[in-house]
Motif scaffolding. Structure first.
Motif, mmCIF file in Angstrom:
data_model
loop_
_atom_site.group_PDB
_atom_site.id
_atom_site.type_symbol
_atom_site.label_atom_id
_atom_site.label_comp_id
_atom_site.label_asym_id
_atom_site.label_seq_id
_atom_site.Cartn_x
_atom_site.Cartn_y
_atom_site.Cartn_z
ATOM 1 N N ARG A 65 -59.645 11.039 -3.437
ATOM 2 C CA ARG A 65 -58.759 10.687 -4.561
ATOM 3 C C ARG A 65 -58.151 11.943 -5.173
ATOM 4 N NH1 ARG A 65 -60.914 8.095 -10.214
ATOM 5 N NH2 ARG A 65 -58.895 7.914 -11.286
ATOM 6 N N MET A 66 -58.956 12.995 -5.324
ATOM 7 C CA MET A 66 -58.426 14.247 -5.876
ATOM 8 C C MET A 66 -57.386 14.856 -4.950
ATOM 9 S SD MET A 66 -61.848 15.909 -7.564
ATOM 10 C CE MET A 66 -60.937 17.257 -8.312
ATOM 11 N N LEU A 67 -57.687 14.877 -3.662
ATOM 12 C CA LEU A 67 -56.725 15.450 -2.715
ATOM 13 C C LEU A 67 -55.436 14.640 -2.674
ATOM 14 C CD1 LEU A 67 -59.153 16.327 0.234
ATOM 15 C CD2 LEU A 67 -58.101 17.928 -1.394
ATOM 16 N N PHE A 68 -55.552 13.329 -2.802
ATOM 17 C CA PHE A 68 -54.371 12.456 -2.768
ATOM 18 C C PHE A 68 -53.418 12.786 -3.912
ATOM 19 C CE2 PHE A 68 -52.049 8.531 -3.663
ATOM 20 C CZ PHE A 68 -51.681 8.077 -2.397
ATOM 21 N N TYR A 69 -53.987 13.162 -5.038
ATOM 22 C CA TYR A 69 -53.163 13.386 -6.231
ATOM 23 C C TYR A 69 -52.954 14.865 -6.559
ATOM 24 C CZ TYR A 69 -53.182 8.423 -7.502
ATOM 25 O OH TYR A 69 -52.976 7.069 -7.529
ATOM 26 N N ASP A 70 -53.521 15.780 -5.807
ATOM 27 C CA ASP A 70 -53.447 17.195 -6.166
ATOM 28 C C ASP A 70 -52.254 17.866 -5.480
ATOM 29 O OD1 ASP A 70 -53.843 19.850 -6.827
ATOM 30 O OD2 ASP A 70 -56.027 19.729 -6.585
ATOM 31 N N PRO A 71 -51.310 18.400 -6.245
ATOM 32 C CA PRO A 71 -50.144 19.064 -5.627
ATOM 33 C C PRO A 71 -50.493 20.367 -4.927
ATOM 34 C CG PRO A 71 -50.075 19.275 -8.018
ATOM 35 C CD PRO A 71 -51.213 18.340 -7.709
ATOM 36 N N ILE A 72 -51.744 20.754 -4.980
ATOM 37 C CA ILE A 72 -52.149 21.973 -4.297
ATOM 38 C C ILE A 72 -51.827 21.913 -2.798
ATOM 39 C CG2 ILE A 72 -54.495 21.193 -3.740
ATOM 40 C CD1 ILE A 72 -55.510 23.981 -4.409
ATOM 41 N N GLN A 188 -60.804 8.093 3.367
ATOM 42 C CA GLN A 188 -61.862 7.343 2.677
ATOM 43 C C GLN A 188 -61.339 6.757 1.368
ATOM 44 O OE1 GLN A 188 -65.819 8.925 2.235
ATOM 45 N NE2 GLN A 188 -65.600 10.229 4.039
ATOM 46 N N PHE A 189 -60.597 7.576 0.621
ATOM 47 C CA PHE A 189 -60.021 7.070 -0.632
ATOM 48 C C PHE A 189 -59.075 5.910 -0.349
ATOM 49 C CE2 PHE A 189 -56.353 7.515 -3.651
ATOM 50 C CZ PHE A 189 -56.948 6.837 -4.698
ATOM 51 N N GLU A 190 -58.247 6.059 0.666
ATOM 52 C CA GLU A 190 -57.289 4.994 0.969
ATOM 53 C C GLU A 190 -57.990 3.697 1.349
ATOM 54 O OE1 GLU A 190 -53.234 7.008 2.480
ATOM 55 O OE2 GLU A 190 -54.918 7.294 3.842
ATOM 56 N N ARG A 191 -59.165 3.814 1.931
ATOM 57 C CA ARG A 191 -59.876 2.579 2.313
ATOM 58 C C ARG A 191 -60.403 1.809 1.107
ATOM 59 N NH1 ARG A 191 -61.280 5.899 6.929
ATOM 60 N NH2 ARG A 191 -59.987 5.085 8.620
ATOM 61 N N PRO A 353 -56.507 11.096 -11.027
ATOM 62 C CA PRO A 353 -57.630 11.580 -11.833
ATOM 63 C C PRO A 353 -57.247 12.757 -12.716
ATOM 64 C CG PRO A 353 -57.845 12.360 -9.586
ATOM 65 C CD PRO A 353 -56.668 11.427 -9.606
ATOM 66 N N PHE A 354 -56.130 13.401 -12.410
ATOM 67 C CA PHE A 354 -55.713 14.552 -13.205
ATOM 68 C C PHE A 354 -54.960 14.131 -14.465
ATOM 69 C CE2 PHE A 354 -55.895 15.939 -8.734
ATOM 70 C CZ PHE A 354 -56.893 16.895 -8.844
#
Lengths: 356, 273
Positions: A65-72, A188-191, A353-354
């Motif tokens: 979830r963090m990676l999905f939303y993190d612009p990093i 995993q988050f997408e699932r 989450p951010f």
């Protein structure tokens, strides 16, 4: 209309159960095994597609979830996956073509597809070029017209980050960050993106009733009058097959040639994956190239029978169309609106989450 | 394609029900270490192998030139018939997708077949009334779109045969056909009444002895040939130019006419492998 037998009451509560292995040789002295996340799946759905080497875990989903939303993960740290897959729009983009982060912000060449119930997705992208969510998640980050960041740089950034090494360690037992692990976490988050609480679902469970207009649209949708159901069935809302629905008859001048670009098979010219119609009212514009702005335009395409490429799908009735009256079209749209799952697009577990 | 069949008795739902019950009477009873009989289904159109794609390759007896884009179906209740009148079978239903990439679905195994002289094999093309109801079959990604929709009574399509055909009155124009078969919901007969459609098929075999003591390691094989063209002939010629090619799901007369033609689609031969 007695439909409760088709949809049993659903419980979407998340059950946390015993720990499990994720196949990455975790070091138990540093990180305890992640905790398996067992999702209460809709009983009427087929078995989901979960790779044996990437079981869904509490820690993996949190990281994903963090990676999905993190612009990093974008070159200029301005754009995340969630920038083009927006929860409010059922994780689609309201733009016809999303724009990337490279100088000039180039447009993509296909409409960002909605993400709904991807756990049952046998092939990703409009042309089905990737077989898993993991493989799909690997593409946008280095794509020059999307996030434009080589994975080597992306993982280096994550490795230097104050929190991510520990989060990877908790999810996968190792804090050595790789692309493989990053895409596994995103998958995993997408699932966990499960949508089965539209009015249509609640009617099927006997909890609500359609209005007269919705019921008329329902009957047209699920009979050969509007004949939507052959490609958009009652559960997943799609067959996941690849069809040429007659949007074009000539494939020159930059017209997207579709799945043939993946398979090289002439039969696949102009074919694209059938999208789900769940949450369809939220995911305009429509089709792989976003050419239609409204559901009325979409239905009118089928109502006129397509442009007759040689491999037009037989279910698109060239020459006759559907024969729907303007009132019939409105009834079908009324039914399509019952496929909207507002709980899904407001689910805090799927949100950025951010932002909190 | 003319083949020997004993099938037209199948046209009455009552007859179908009786046959299904009588077959069950002598069905599998307990474990028996018999032979394995492998049922291999191959698809042809007339004399040509079936190619599932968008190319107009075939012609039916009415002269319609057509393609086969999709052929998916259920078969069930395979039963081996012996020369002493006994039978042995399984009521299991099998989903077959004729696309070449799904060729693994064309092979079905009957286990523990007892010794005896086999004179024929029968099957239900489709699903019997007991099986063709919502939720009776496993729900898989491959079969999810075989469902027969709720407003039309629910259950399953027993066949989806689709493609395009050349309209002779409009040269160069291709029209779609969708031969979709299943039960006919008749609300006037009651909320749950459905006029079931499925086809009992009996295929003669040249008398062949099965002996598990002497059976080859891989067992026995019955090769079933399925000729798609026969849906549109024998005994009734089905001309796309004169009869409905689309939206046939609710058409009782079309569904029953296809049932008449269906049995002649199949023939079988025995092979020892």
């Amino acid at each position: 209309m007695k439909l409760s037998r088709f949809y049993l009451p659903l419980c979407l509560g998340v059950l946390v159960c015993a720990a499990c292995s994720n196949g990455t040789d975790p070091d138990p002295t540093t990180y305890p095994p992640p905790t398996a996340l067992e999702l209460a799946l809709p009983p009427e759905f087929p078995d989901p597609l979960i790779p044996v080497d990437n079981p869904t875990t509490v820690e993996g989903v949190r990281l994903g979830r963090m990676l999905f939303y993190d612009p990093i993960l974008s070159a200029d740290s301005s754009q995340a996956c969630g920038a083009c897959h927006i929860q409010e729009f059922s994780f689609a983009d309201s733009l016809r073509f999303s724009r990337g982060v490279a100088p000039g912000h180039p447009e993509g060449d296909r409409q960002a597809p909605a993400i709904i119930n991807p756990m049952w997705l046998p092939a990703a992208f409009w042309d089905g070029r990737q077989p898993t969510l993991e493989a799909q998640a690997g593409e946008p980050v280095p794509n020059p017209i999307e996030m434009n960041l080589p994975w080597s740089q992306a993982t280096a950034r994550l490795q230097r980050h104050a929190d991510y090494p520990t989060l990877f360690g908790q999810a996968f037992g190792t804090d050595v960050i790789t692309m493989d692990l990053a895409v596994k976490a995103i998958a995993q988050f997408e699932r966990t993106m499960i949508s089965v609480d539209s009015k249509f679902d609640r009617v099927n469970r006997g909890l609500e009733q359609f209005t007269a207009e919705q019921d008329s649209g329902f009957v047209q949708f699920f009979t050969e009058k509007a004949d939507c159901f052959h490609c958009h069935g009652p559960k997943l809302g799609t067959t996941h097959r690849f069809n040429n629905i007659g949007l074009d008859s000539v494939y020159t001048g930059g017209v997207d040639r579709g799945r043939i670009l993946v398979t090289g098979n002439q039969e696949d010219l102009g074919k694209f994956k059938v999208p789900t119609l769940r949450n369809i009212a939220l995911t305009a514009p429509y089709m792989h190239d976003g050419r239609f702005n409204t559901l009325e335009e979409v239905i009118n395409h089928y109502n006129t029978g397509g442009h007759d490429p040689t491999n037009q799908d037989p279910l698109v009735r060239f020459g006759t169309g559907l024969g729907l009256s303007p009132q019939d079209v409105q009834y079908v749209i009324a039914f399509l609106n019952t496929l909207t799952d507002t709980a899904y697009v407001n689910n805090p577990d799927l949100s950025n989450p951010f932002d909190s | 394609m003319k083949i020997s069949l004993q099938t037209l008795f199948a046209l009455s739902p009552l007859a179908v029900l009786v046959v299904a019950i009588s077959a069950c009477d002598e069905d599998i009873t307990g474990p028996f270490e018999g032979s394995t009989v492998n049922l291999e289904i191959s698809h042809v159109v007339g004399t040509a192998d079936l190619v599932v794609d968008d190319v107009i390759r075939y012609a039916n007896v009415a002269g319609n030139n057509y393609s086969v884009k999709d052929l998916r179906y259920y078969v069930s209740n395979f039963t081996v018939h012996f020369d002493d009148g006994s039978t042995y079978g399984s009521s299991a239903a099998h989903f077959v997708d004729a696309r070449a990439s799904r060729s693994e679905t064309h092979s079905i195994q009957l286990e523990n077949v007892p010794d005896g002289t086999v004179v024929g094999i029968s099957m239900v093309y489709g699903l019997d009334a007991e099986t063709n109801v919502d939720g009776a079959l496993p729900n898989t990604l491959d079969t999810a779109d075989m469902e027969w929709p709720p407003p039309m009574g629910g259950g399953y399509h027993y066949m989806k045969l689709e493609g395009r055909w050349e309209d002779s009155g409009n040269p160069g124009s291709l029209l779609g056909y969708t031969t979709h078969t299943g039960a006919r919901f008749m609300p006037s007969m009651g909320d749950t009444y459905r006029h079931h459609h499925f086809i009992n098929v009996y295929m003669d075999l040249v008398d062949t002895a099965i002996d598990h003591g002497e059976s080859p390691e891989e067992g026995y094989e019955i090769r079933i040939t399925y000729d798609v063209n026969d849906w549109y002939e024998d005994p009734v010629t089905y001309d796309f130019e004169a009869l409905p090619q689309q939206m046939v799901m609710p058409l009782l007369d079309v569904q029953e006419q296809l049932m008449v033609n269906g049995p002649s689609c199949f023939s079988a031969s025995f092979a020892t492998v």
